[in-house]
Motif scaffolding. Structure first.
Motif, PDB file in Angstrom:
ATOM      1  N   MET A   1       0.839  -1.174   0.000  1.00 14.16           N
ATOM      2  CA  MET A   1       0.000   0.000   0.000  1.00 14.16           C
ATOM      3  C   MET A   1       0.889   1.244   0.000  1.00 14.16           C
ATOM      4  O   MET A   1       1.818   1.335   0.776  1.00 14.16           O
ATOM      5  CB  MET A   1      -0.877   0.046   1.257  1.00 14.16           C
ATOM      6  CG  MET A   1      -1.747  -1.169   1.470  1.00 14.16           C
ATOM      7  SD  MET A   1      -2.599  -1.082   3.064  1.00 14.16           S
ATOM      8  CE  MET A   1      -4.053  -0.209   2.571  1.00 14.16           C
ATOM      9  N   ARG A   2       0.569   2.144  -0.901  1.00 15.25           N
ATOM     10  CA  ARG A   2       1.329   3.395  -0.938  1.00 15.25           C
ATOM     11  C   ARG A   2       0.505   4.510  -0.304  1.00 15.25           C
ATOM     12  O   ARG A   2      -0.706   4.576  -0.497  1.00 15.25           O
ATOM     13  CB  ARG A   2       1.683   3.755  -2.381  1.00 15.25           C
ATOM     14  CG  ARG A   2       2.685   2.781  -2.995  1.00 15.25           C
ATOM     15  CD  ARG A   2       2.976   3.107  -4.425  1.00 15.25           C
ATOM     16  NE  ARG A   2       1.739   2.971  -5.211  1.00 15.25           N
ATOM     17  CZ  ARG A   2       1.488   3.634  -6.342  1.00 15.25           C
ATOM     18  NH1 ARG A   2       2.379   4.478  -6.826  1.00 15.25           N
ATOM     19  NH2 ARG A   2       0.363   3.458  -6.989  1.00 15.25           N
ATOM     20  N   PHE A   3       1.206   5.361   0.432  1.00 19.46           N
ATOM     21  CA  PHE A   3       0.573   6.506   1.070  1.00 19.46           C
ATOM     22  C   PHE A   3       1.424   7.730   0.823  1.00 19.46           C
ATOM     23  O   PHE A   3       2.654   7.654   0.794  1.00 19.46           O
ATOM     24  CB  PHE A   3       0.447   6.302   2.594  1.00 19.46           C
ATOM     25  CG  PHE A   3      -0.640   5.357   2.990  1.00 19.46           C
ATOM     26  CD1 PHE A   3      -1.899   5.835   3.338  1.00 19.46           C
ATOM     27  CD2 PHE A   3      -0.416   3.993   3.012  1.00 19.46           C
ATOM     28  CE1 PHE A   3      -2.908   4.959   3.709  1.00 19.46           C
ATOM     29  CE2 PHE A   3      -1.414   3.114   3.383  1.00 19.46           C
ATOM     30  CZ  PHE A   3      -2.664   3.597   3.740  1.00 19.46           C
ATOM     31  N   MET A   4       0.737   8.862   0.654  1.00 19.85           N
ATOM     32  CA  MET A   4       1.430  10.136   0.520  1.00 19.85           C
ATOM     33  C   MET A   4       1.159  10.948   1.776  1.00 19.85           C
ATOM     34  O   MET A   4       0.003  11.123   2.164  1.00 19.85           O
ATOM     35  CB  MET A   4       0.960  10.897  -0.712  1.00 19.85           C
ATOM     36  CG  MET A   4       1.664  12.239  -0.875  1.00 19.85           C
ATOM     37  SD  MET A   4       1.195  13.106  -2.389  1.00 19.85           S
ATOM     38  CE  MET A   4       2.250  12.266  -3.570  1.00 19.85           C
ATOM     39  N   MET A   5       2.243  11.400   2.388  1.00 18.81           N
ATOM     40  CA  MET A   5       2.138  12.334   3.494  1.00 18.81           C
ATOM     41  C   MET A   5       2.263  13.719   2.873  1.00 18.81           C
ATOM     42  O   MET A   5       3.332  14.084   2.385  1.00 18.81           O
ATOM     43  CB  MET A   5       3.239  12.099   4.522  1.00 18.81           C
ATOM     44  CG  MET A   5       3.087  10.807   5.280  1.00 18.81           C
ATOM     45  SD  MET A   5       4.391  10.598   6.505  1.00 18.81           S
ATOM     46  CE  MET A   5       5.481   9.482   5.614  1.00 18.81           C
ATOM     47  N   ILE A   6       1.171  14.450   2.849  1.00 20.86           N
ATOM     48  CA  ILE A   6       1.132  15.771   2.229  1.00 20.86           C
ATOM     49  C   ILE A   6       1.361  16.808   3.319  1.00 20.86           C
ATOM     50  O   ILE A   6       0.576  16.900   4.267  1.00 20.86           O
ATOM     51  CB  ILE A   6      -0.221  16.007   1.539  1.00 20.86           C
ATOM     52  CG1 ILE A   6      -0.465  14.922   0.479  1.00 20.86           C
ATOM     53  CG2 ILE A   6      -0.300  17.412   0.948  1.00 20.86           C
ATOM     54  CD1 ILE A   6      -1.888  14.849  -0.014  1.00 20.86           C
ATOM     55  N   PHE A 116      -3.999   5.324  -5.073  1.00 22.07           N
ATOM     56  CA  PHE A 116      -4.686   4.259  -5.804  1.00 22.07           C
ATOM     57  C   PHE A 116      -3.667   3.328  -6.452  1.00 22.07           C
ATOM     58  O   PHE A 116      -2.667   3.767  -7.010  1.00 22.07           O
ATOM     59  CB  PHE A 116      -5.563   4.827  -6.933  1.00 22.07           C
ATOM     60  CG  PHE A 116      -6.933   5.221  -6.499  1.00 22.07           C
ATOM     61  CD1 PHE A 116      -7.888   4.261  -6.206  1.00 22.07           C
ATOM     62  CD2 PHE A 116      -7.284   6.556  -6.412  1.00 22.07           C
ATOM     63  CE1 PHE A 116      -9.169   4.628  -5.827  1.00 22.07           C
ATOM     64  CE2 PHE A 116      -8.555   6.937  -6.035  1.00 22.07           C
ATOM     65  CZ  PHE A 116      -9.504   5.972  -5.731  1.00 22.07           C
ATOM     66  N   GLU A 117      -3.958   2.051  -6.430  1.00 19.35           N
ATOM     67  CA  GLU A 117      -3.187   1.072  -7.198  1.00 19.35           C
ATOM     68  C   GLU A 117      -3.900   0.903  -8.542  1.00 19.35           C
ATOM     69  O   GLU A 117      -5.105   1.180  -8.659  1.00 19.35           O
ATOM     70  CB  GLU A 117      -3.100  -0.255  -6.450  1.00 19.35           C
ATOM     71  CG  GLU A 117      -2.423  -0.159  -5.089  1.00 19.35           C
ATOM     72  CD  GLU A 117      -0.998   0.390  -5.126  1.00 19.35           C
ATOM     73  OE1 GLU A 117      -0.300   0.215  -6.153  1.00 19.35           O
ATOM     74  OE2 GLU A 117      -0.582   0.998  -4.128  1.00 19.35           O
ATOM     75  N   LEU A 118      -3.153   0.474  -9.547  1.00 25.29           N
ATOM     76  CA  LEU A 118      -3.724   0.359 -10.894  1.00 25.29           C
ATOM     77  C   LEU A 118      -5.018  -0.452 -10.923  1.00 25.29           C
ATOM     78  O   LEU A 118      -5.988  -0.064 -11.566  1.00 25.29           O
ATOM     79  CB  LEU A 118      -2.718  -0.307 -11.840  1.00 25.29           C
ATOM     80  CG  LEU A 118      -1.511   0.508 -12.261  1.00 25.29           C
ATOM     81  CD1 LEU A 118      -0.610  -0.315 -13.173  1.00 25.29           C
ATOM     82  CD2 LEU A 118      -1.946   1.780 -12.949  1.00 25.29           C
ATOM     83  N   GLU A 126      -6.317  -4.965 -20.248  1.00 25.31           N
ATOM     84  CA  GLU A 126      -5.554  -4.319 -21.317  1.00 25.31           C
ATOM     85  C   GLU A 126      -5.078  -2.926 -20.885  1.00 25.31           C
ATOM     86  O   GLU A 126      -3.942  -2.541 -21.142  1.00 25.31           O
ATOM     87  CB  GLU A 126      -6.399  -4.214 -22.590  1.00 25.31           C
ATOM     88  CG  GLU A 126      -5.629  -3.669 -23.773  1.00 25.31           C
ATOM     89  CD  GLU A 126      -6.479  -3.620 -25.033  1.00 25.31           C
ATOM     90  OE1 GLU A 126      -6.392  -2.596 -25.746  1.00 25.31           O
ATOM     91  OE2 GLU A 126      -7.205  -4.589 -25.297  1.00 25.31           O
ATOM     92  N   SER A 127      -5.928  -2.184 -20.220  1.00 22.97           N
ATOM     93  CA  SER A 127      -5.554  -0.855 -19.720  1.00 22.97           C
ATOM     94  C   SER A 127      -4.448  -0.963 -18.667  1.00 22.97           C
ATOM     95  O   SER A 127      -3.509  -0.165 -18.656  1.00 22.97           O
ATOM     96  CB  SER A 127      -6.761  -0.143 -19.108  1.00 22.97           C
ATOM     97  OG  SER A 127      -7.724   0.127 -20.080  1.00 22.97           O
ATOM     98  N   ILE A 128      -4.562  -1.950 -17.796  1.00 22.91           N
ATOM     99  CA  ILE A 128      -3.542  -2.162 -16.770  1.00 22.91           C
ATOM    100  C   ILE A 128      -2.202  -2.491 -17.423  1.00 22.91           C
ATOM    101  O   ILE A 128      -1.164  -1.940 -17.056  1.00 22.91           O
ATOM    102  CB  ILE A 128      -3.971  -3.272 -15.784  1.00 22.91           C
ATOM    103  CG1 ILE A 128      -5.180  -2.800 -14.969  1.00 22.91           C
ATOM    104  CG2 ILE A 128      -2.818  -3.672 -14.866  1.00 22.91           C
ATOM    105  CD1 ILE A 128      -5.828  -3.880 -14.128  1.00 22.91           C
ATOM    106  N   GLU A 132       1.228  -0.352 -17.102  1.00 27.46           N
ATOM    107  CA  GLU A 132       2.446  -0.972 -16.584  1.00 27.46           C
ATOM    108  C   GLU A 132       3.597  -0.821 -17.580  1.00 27.46           C
ATOM    109  O   GLU A 132       4.737  -0.556 -17.193  1.00 27.46           O
ATOM    110  CB  GLU A 132       2.203  -2.445 -16.246  1.00 27.46           C
ATOM    111  CG  GLU A 132       1.377  -2.631 -14.990  1.00 27.46           C
ATOM    112  CD  GLU A 132       0.979  -4.071 -14.734  1.00 27.46           C
ATOM    113  OE1 GLU A 132       1.047  -4.916 -15.675  1.00 27.46           O
ATOM    114  OE2 GLU A 132       0.586  -4.373 -13.595  1.00 27.46           O
ATOM    115  N   ALA A 133       3.306  -0.991 -18.867  1.00 28.79           N
ATOM    116  CA  ALA A 133       4.331  -0.821 -19.903  1.00 28.79           C
ATOM    117  C   ALA A 133       4.838   0.621 -19.930  1.00 28.79           C
ATOM    118  O   ALA A 133       6.046   0.864 -20.065  1.00 28.79           O
ATOM    119  CB  ALA A 133       3.777  -1.216 -21.269  1.00 28.79           C
TER     120      ALA A 133
END
Length: 144
Positions: A1-6, A116-118, A126-128, A132-133
């Motif tokens: 999980m990614r989090f941003m500390m703003i 958000f994760e992809l 296909e969008s994912i 990723e590419a």
């Protein structure tokens, strides 16, 4: 999980007042702890809104509106951010609580937001794969 500390801006950061050496040292120590724990992805401070540009879209399908800074209401501005990758929301909160007062004068405020994760944004495989590419291409370009 990614989090941003703003890190929220203050009247001082919006006035271009740079952090004290003591605060810089404390933030470097904190960032070193994040690196040792293997959770730091990025961390940067931002210039004040005096040199910012805001682009808005006032009408659906309409032409974008460009406005030069500075902008009012410092508490709504962002002075910096730290991006971390952790195992849980609780761990993100623990790291955010360990951050030194970002402005050093008791005015600091940190907003913690999950990134958000992809798979959360895109349900189409296909969008994912395309995204990723693209991210891989960006990484390869940086490393070249």
């Amino acid at each position: 999980m990614r989090f941003m500390m703003i890190v929220k801006a203050t009247t001082d950061s919006e006035a271009g007042v740079l952090p004290s050496q003591e605060l810089i040292d404390a933030m470097q120590k904190y960032n070193e702890e994040l690196v040792k724990a293997g959770v730091l992805l990025a961390a940067d401070g931002l210039h004040s809104s005096a040199s910012a540009i805001r682009i808005s879209y006032p009408e659906p399908g309409g032409k974008p509106k460009v406005v030069d800074g500075p902008f009012t209401e410092a508490k709504e501005m962002i002075a910096g951010y730290t991006l971390i990758e952790v195992k849980s929301r609780e761990e993100a909160v623990e790291w955010a609580l360990r951050m030194p007062d970002p402005h050093g004068y008791g005015q600091g405020e940190i907003e913690l937001r999950q990134v958000f994760e992809l798979e959360e944004l895109m349900g189409d495989p296909e969008s994912i794969a395309r995204e990723e590419a693209l991210r891989k291409q960006i990484e390869e370009t940086r490393n070249a």
